[in-house]
Structures are given as C-alpha cells and as structure tokens.
Design a protein around this motif. Structure first.
Motif, PDB file in Angstrom:
ATOM      1  N   LEU A 262      42.135  45.540  39.866  1.00 11.64           N
ATOM      2  CA  LEU A 262      42.292  46.613  40.480  1.00 11.64           C
ATOM      3  C   LEU A 262      42.517  47.886  39.714  1.00 11.64           C
ATOM      4  O   LEU A 262      42.767  47.686  38.357  1.00 11.64           O
ATOM      5  CB  LEU A 262      43.764  46.831  41.081  1.00 11.64           C
ATOM      6  N   THR A 263      42.145  48.982  39.936  1.00 10.59           N
ATOM      7  CA  THR A 263      42.248  50.166  39.195  1.00 10.59           C
ATOM      8  C   THR A 263      43.711  50.733  39.300  1.00 10.59           C
ATOM      9  O   THR A 263      44.372  50.125  40.135  1.00 10.59           O
ATOM     10  CB  THR A 263      41.250  51.336  39.946  1.00 10.59           C
ATOM     11  N   ASP A 264      43.946  51.705  38.442  1.00 17.86           N
ATOM     12  CA  ASP A 264      45.493  52.175  38.435  1.00 17.86           C
ATOM     13  C   ASP A 264      45.655  52.920  39.901  1.00 17.86           C
ATOM     14  O   ASP A 264      46.528  52.707  40.314  1.00 17.86           O
ATOM     15  CB  ASP A 264      45.597  53.292  37.433  1.00 17.86           C
TER      16      ASP A 264
ATOM     17  N   LEU B  26      40.156  46.829  49.092  1.00 20.41           N
ATOM     18  CA  LEU B  26      39.400  46.703  47.704  1.00 20.41           C
ATOM     19  C   LEU B  26      37.748  46.598  48.253  1.00 20.41           C
ATOM     20  O   LEU B  26      37.358  45.278  48.181  1.00 20.41           O
ATOM     21  CB  LEU B  26      39.846  45.601  46.878  1.00 20.41           C
ATOM     22  N   PRO B  27      37.025  47.437  47.918  1.00 16.90           N
ATOM     23  CA  PRO B  27      35.577  47.289  48.491  1.00 16.90           C
ATOM     24  C   PRO B  27      34.842  46.688  47.006  1.00 16.90           C
ATOM     25  O   PRO B  27      35.400  46.819  46.249  1.00 16.90           O
ATOM     26  CB  PRO B  27      35.198  48.796  48.567  1.00 16.90           C
ATOM     27  N   GLY B  28      34.034  45.894  47.791  1.00 22.56           N
ATOM     28  CA  GLY B  28      32.894  45.355  46.464  1.00 22.56           C
ATOM     29  C   GLY B  28      33.435  44.225  45.850  1.00 22.56           C
ATOM     30  O   GLY B  28      32.880  43.933  44.817  1.00 22.56           O
ATOM     31  N   ILE B  29      34.576  43.602  46.281  1.00 18.51           N
ATOM     32  CA  ILE B  29      34.979  42.436  45.546  1.00 18.51           C
ATOM     33  C   ILE B  29      34.231  41.218  45.646  1.00 18.51           C
ATOM     34  O   ILE B  29      34.029  40.546  44.687  1.00 18.51           O
ATOM     35  CB  ILE B  29      36.642  42.290  46.063  1.00 18.51           C
ATOM     36  N   VAL B  30      33.736  41.031  47.001  1.00 16.62           N
ATOM     37  CA  VAL B  30      33.004  39.729  47.227  1.00 16.62           C
ATOM     38  C   VAL B  30      31.464  39.997  47.271  1.00 16.62           C
ATOM     39  O   VAL B  30      31.053  40.930  48.158  1.00 16.62           O
ATOM     40  CB  VAL B  30      33.677  39.162  48.467  1.00 16.62           C
TER      41      VAL B  30
ATOM     42  N   HIS C  24      40.724  35.954  42.904  1.00 15.19           N
ATOM     43  CA  HIS C  24      41.806  35.595  42.407  1.00 15.19           C
ATOM     44  C   HIS C  24      42.350  36.819  41.336  1.00 15.19           C
ATOM     45  O   HIS C  24      43.465  36.999  41.330  1.00 15.19           O
ATOM     46  CB  HIS C  24      41.373  34.338  41.467  1.00 15.19           C
ATOM     47  N   ALA C  25      41.617  37.388  40.906  1.00 16.72           N
ATOM     48  CA  ALA C  25      41.913  38.594  39.820  1.00 16.72           C
ATOM     49  C   ALA C  25      42.696  39.327  40.652  1.00 16.72           C
ATOM     50  O   ALA C  25      43.648  39.988  40.112  1.00 16.72           O
ATOM     51  CB  ALA C  25      40.908  39.224  39.042  1.00 16.72           C
ATOM     52  N   CYS C  26      42.430  40.014  41.981  1.00 16.16           N
ATOM     53  CA  CYS C  26      43.160  40.791  42.636  1.00 16.16           C
ATOM     54  C   CYS C  26      44.791  40.332  43.071  1.00 16.16           C
ATOM     55  O   CYS C  26      45.370  40.937  42.858  1.00 16.16           O
ATOM     56  CB  CYS C  26      42.432  41.182  43.981  1.00 16.16           C
ATOM     57  N   PHE C  27      44.675  39.051  43.550  1.00 16.21           N
ATOM     58  CA  PHE C  27      45.930  38.523  43.879  1.00 16.21           C
ATOM     59  C   PHE C  27      46.739  38.471  42.583  1.00 16.21           C
ATOM     60  O   PHE C  27      48.044  38.793  42.570  1.00 16.21           O
ATOM     61  CB  PHE C  27      45.813  37.014  44.369  1.00 16.21           C
ATOM     62  N   ALA C  28      46.210  38.363  41.344  1.00 21.43           N
ATOM     63  CA  ALA C  28      46.822  38.119  40.031  1.00 21.43           C
ATOM     64  C   ALA C  28      47.391  39.533  39.493  1.00 21.43           C
ATOM     65  O   ALA C  28      48.521  39.384  39.265  1.00 21.43           O
ATOM     66  CB  ALA C  28      46.011  37.418  39.078  1.00 21.43           C
ATOM     67  N   ASP C  29      46.663  40.281  40.000  1.00 24.38           N
ATOM     68  CA  ASP C  29      47.060  41.631  39.776  1.00 24.38           C
ATOM     69  C   ASP C  29      48.468  42.156  40.496  1.00 24.38           C
ATOM     70  O   ASP C  29      49.236  42.802  39.959  1.00 24.38           O
ATOM     71  CB  ASP C  29      46.109  42.807  39.955  1.00 24.38           C
ATOM     72  N   VAL C  30      48.502  41.925  41.846  1.00 24.02           N
ATOM     73  CA  VAL C  30      49.671  42.279  42.391  1.00 24.02           C
ATOM     74  C   VAL C  30      50.903  41.358  42.507  1.00 24.02           C
ATOM     75  O   VAL C  30      51.844  41.813  42.323  1.00 24.02           O
ATOM     76  CB  VAL C  30      49.097  42.525  43.960  1.00 24.02           C
ATOM     77  N   TYR C  31      50.635  40.288  41.944  1.00 25.70           N
ATOM     78  CA  TYR C  31      51.731  39.046  41.856  1.00 25.70           C
ATOM     79  C   TYR C  31      52.297  39.308  40.117  1.00 25.70           C
ATOM     80  O   TYR C  31      53.366  39.064  40.163  1.00 25.70           O
ATOM     81  CB  TYR C  31      51.201  37.785  41.852  1.00 25.70           C
ATOM     82  N   GLY C  32      51.274  39.802  39.293  1.00 24.91           N
ATOM     83  CA  GLY C  32      51.722  39.869  37.834  1.00 24.91           C
ATOM     84  C   GLY C  32      51.552  38.508  37.436  1.00 24.91           C
ATOM     85  O   GLY C  32      51.942  38.258  36.028  1.00 24.91           O
TER      86      GLY C  32
END
Length: 329
Positions: free
Chosen positions: A19-21, A35-39, A107-115
């Motif tokens: 994710l961006t800031d 989040l466009p362009g993820i897949v 996975h990285a998107c979910f990891a960003d919001v979960y921390g």
C-alpha cells in the motif's frame, strides 16, 4: 492497538510493502480501500473463464446467465445448485482461485493492514451476478442472505475484533454492474450507522478491495448489460490475540474464522485450528460447515473432477494454508 469505543484497530508499526501512504490513510479513515493493479490481468481472465465454464455462462447467449432459479442455500435440494440468484458461485478450490489466494501482492496488501505477514487464507467462493432482467425476475431478488447491507462479524458485543475481508474484481466493476457497497467510516459509530450513506466501490479489473469487517457492506444491484464477475479472498492472522480486543485469545475473529454459521449463536466461539484449515484444503471443503461439499453440487469443478487437493501451492501458499509454519520473526 487503538480502539474506538466499538471497534479494535491495530496501530501501524512497520513499513508498508504494497500500500502507499495515501492508500493506508484512506484505509484508516474509511474502513475500506480500493487497490487497483494488484492482480495481473491474466490471472483475472483465467479465474473469470473458469467461473463461466463452471456455471455454463456463455456471454454470446445471455439467457445462459440465468439458468438456475433455486436458492443455493436450500439444504433440502439434492443435488445442490452451484449458482443461483444471489450471485454466489460454489467454486471453492479451483486452481485459478488458488492462484489469486497465493499471489504475493495480495498477501502483501493483507500484511500491510494487519501489520504481520503471518496469515492464513480462507477458502472463499466466487461471484457471478448477471444484470437484472424482466425476463428473469427471480434474478432481481438476491434473497435474505445477500439483500441490503450487513456485517459478517458480531457487532452486538463491542469492541468488534479486527478482521479484514476482500474481493478481487476479475473484470471492470462499476456502480451499475453491482459493485460492492459500503458505509464508510463505521468506526466509532456502529450502533448509529446510516445505510443511506453507502457508496459503490468501483474499480478496474485486477483491483483488490479490502474492508474491515466492522464496515457495513453488501452487493449493489446490477443494472448494466453485463455480469459482475469477482472472487472473494480473505486472510486472517495466525495469532488472533492482538486483534480481539477484550475477548479470550482463541475466540474467532469473524464468521469465516469460525468456519460455521453457529458463530452467530456464540460471540466467543473458538476459531478454526491450524489442522482444520489444512483439512479444508486437503478435502476441498467449503468456507463454512453448512455450505455444500463439492460432491453435493449439481456439477464438478472444471478440469478438477478427480477431487484431488490443489497441488500447485507455492512456499507462500503452503504457509497460508497452514502446511508450513511461518517464522516467528
């Protein structure tokens, strides 16, 4: 953790990977983010083609979009329909869906919001919702499960745990094609949320939409001339205790974390064990215990009639299933 009076949210403690800031700020402000362009588009096209093949949908013959009018949740039916007017598609373990679930960017998107990277993935379903049609009136009624806005977590007992749901738009999804609708910024006002504030969450093909489970949501009506085609993807932390607020450490975070509709009967129902999650992959079981098994459906998943578990798990996929442990770091 930081908590509003009614909702638990994690504080950001690590650099963002995907994710961006600005996207993370939108997530914290609104309780959802597009989040466009993820897949990659080829993965989207493959999954959309598999869904169409599974339900027998031929875009050159729109009548094929409306074949079944029975309720997919009617347990008295035998066999059970794989697709019906609610739009949900009972396709759980197809290789094209696993390609989405184990894609590193998702996975990285979910990891960003979960921390945390230490996550499990759910075995959720797909969605194919054709346009409303006067010639097919049954398909204008999504049924009680999928009509209007709702939550998939217990919001009666606060603070609501932190869990994240997601959907991949396999094709461009606009308000008129029945995009997901959410009420932004539910945090701190779950008891007074106003459904009239719901907005359509639009996005191009390849978008991942994430929403906090405390964000009230539901499908829009498809008034366009083409179907809405998407796949649900959700991830849950291996260690739920930091996300539960004041609940016991093994309490399920959400309906999918408990694996049963009985979650609604007991807000402190335990979550699925690691072995149970592995079993869902190995036996190709559905998201919830009450959902039909593949053997109960009126058709088999295309190209996977042998019933073998998906054999193309990557190292990341193996950890998301629970087969391999995440490092403790």
């Amino acid at each position: 953790m930081m908590a509003a009076a009614d909702c638990t949210w994690p504080q950001r403690t690590r650099p963002l990977r995907q994710l961006t800031d600005d996207q993370y700020a939108a997530w914290e402000r609104d309780g959802y983010v597009v989040l466009p362009g993820i897949v990659p588009l080829d993965l989207c096209e493959n999954a959309a083609a598999a869904i169409r093949r599974f339900i027998g949908a031929d875009d050159s013959r729109p009548v094929s979009w409306y074949t079944n009018t029975d309720d997919i949740y009617d347990a008295t039916l035998s066999p059970r329909p794989a697709h019906g007017p609610c739009g949900m598609v009972q396709l759980y373990h197809h290789a094209t869906l696993w390609a989405l679930r184990q894609h590193p960017a998702i996975h990285a998107c979910f990891a960003d919001v979960y921390g945390t990277e230490r996550l499990y993935v759910t075995c959720d379903r797909a969605h194919f919702k054709p346009p409303q049609s006067a010639a097919h009136p049954a398909w204008s009624d999504a049924g009680p499960v999928h009509s209007g806005l709702h939550w998939d977590v217990d919001v009666k007992n606060t603070p609501v745990p932190f869990s994240v749901q997601g959907v991949v738009y396999l094709e461009e999804t606009r308000a008129e094609t029945g995009a997901l609708r959410v009420v932004p910024s539910c945090r701190g006002r779950i008891a007074t949320v106003d459904d009239s504030e719901a907005v359509a969450v639009e996005g191009p093909a390849g978008s991942l939409v994430l929403w906090h489970s405390a964000t009230k949501h539901g499908p829009g009506r498809n008034t366009s001339d083409r179907p809405r085609v998407s796949a649900y993807v959700a991830m849950l932390p291996v260690d739920a205790s930091p996300f539960l607020g004041d609940r016991p450490p093994d309490t399920a975070l959400s309906l999918s974390d408990s694996g049963t509709l009985k979650y609604d009967e007991d807000p402190r129902r335990p979550r699925l064990s690691r072995d149970a999650r592995i079993d869902r992959w190995r036996r190709r079981l559905p998201l919830l215990d009450e959902d039909p098994r593949e053997s109960q459906l009126d058709r088999a998943p295309p190209g996977e009639e042998d019933g073998e578990p998906f054999g193309g798990l990557t190292p990341l996929g193996r950890r998301l299933v629970g087969l391999d442990e995440w490092s403790s770091s």
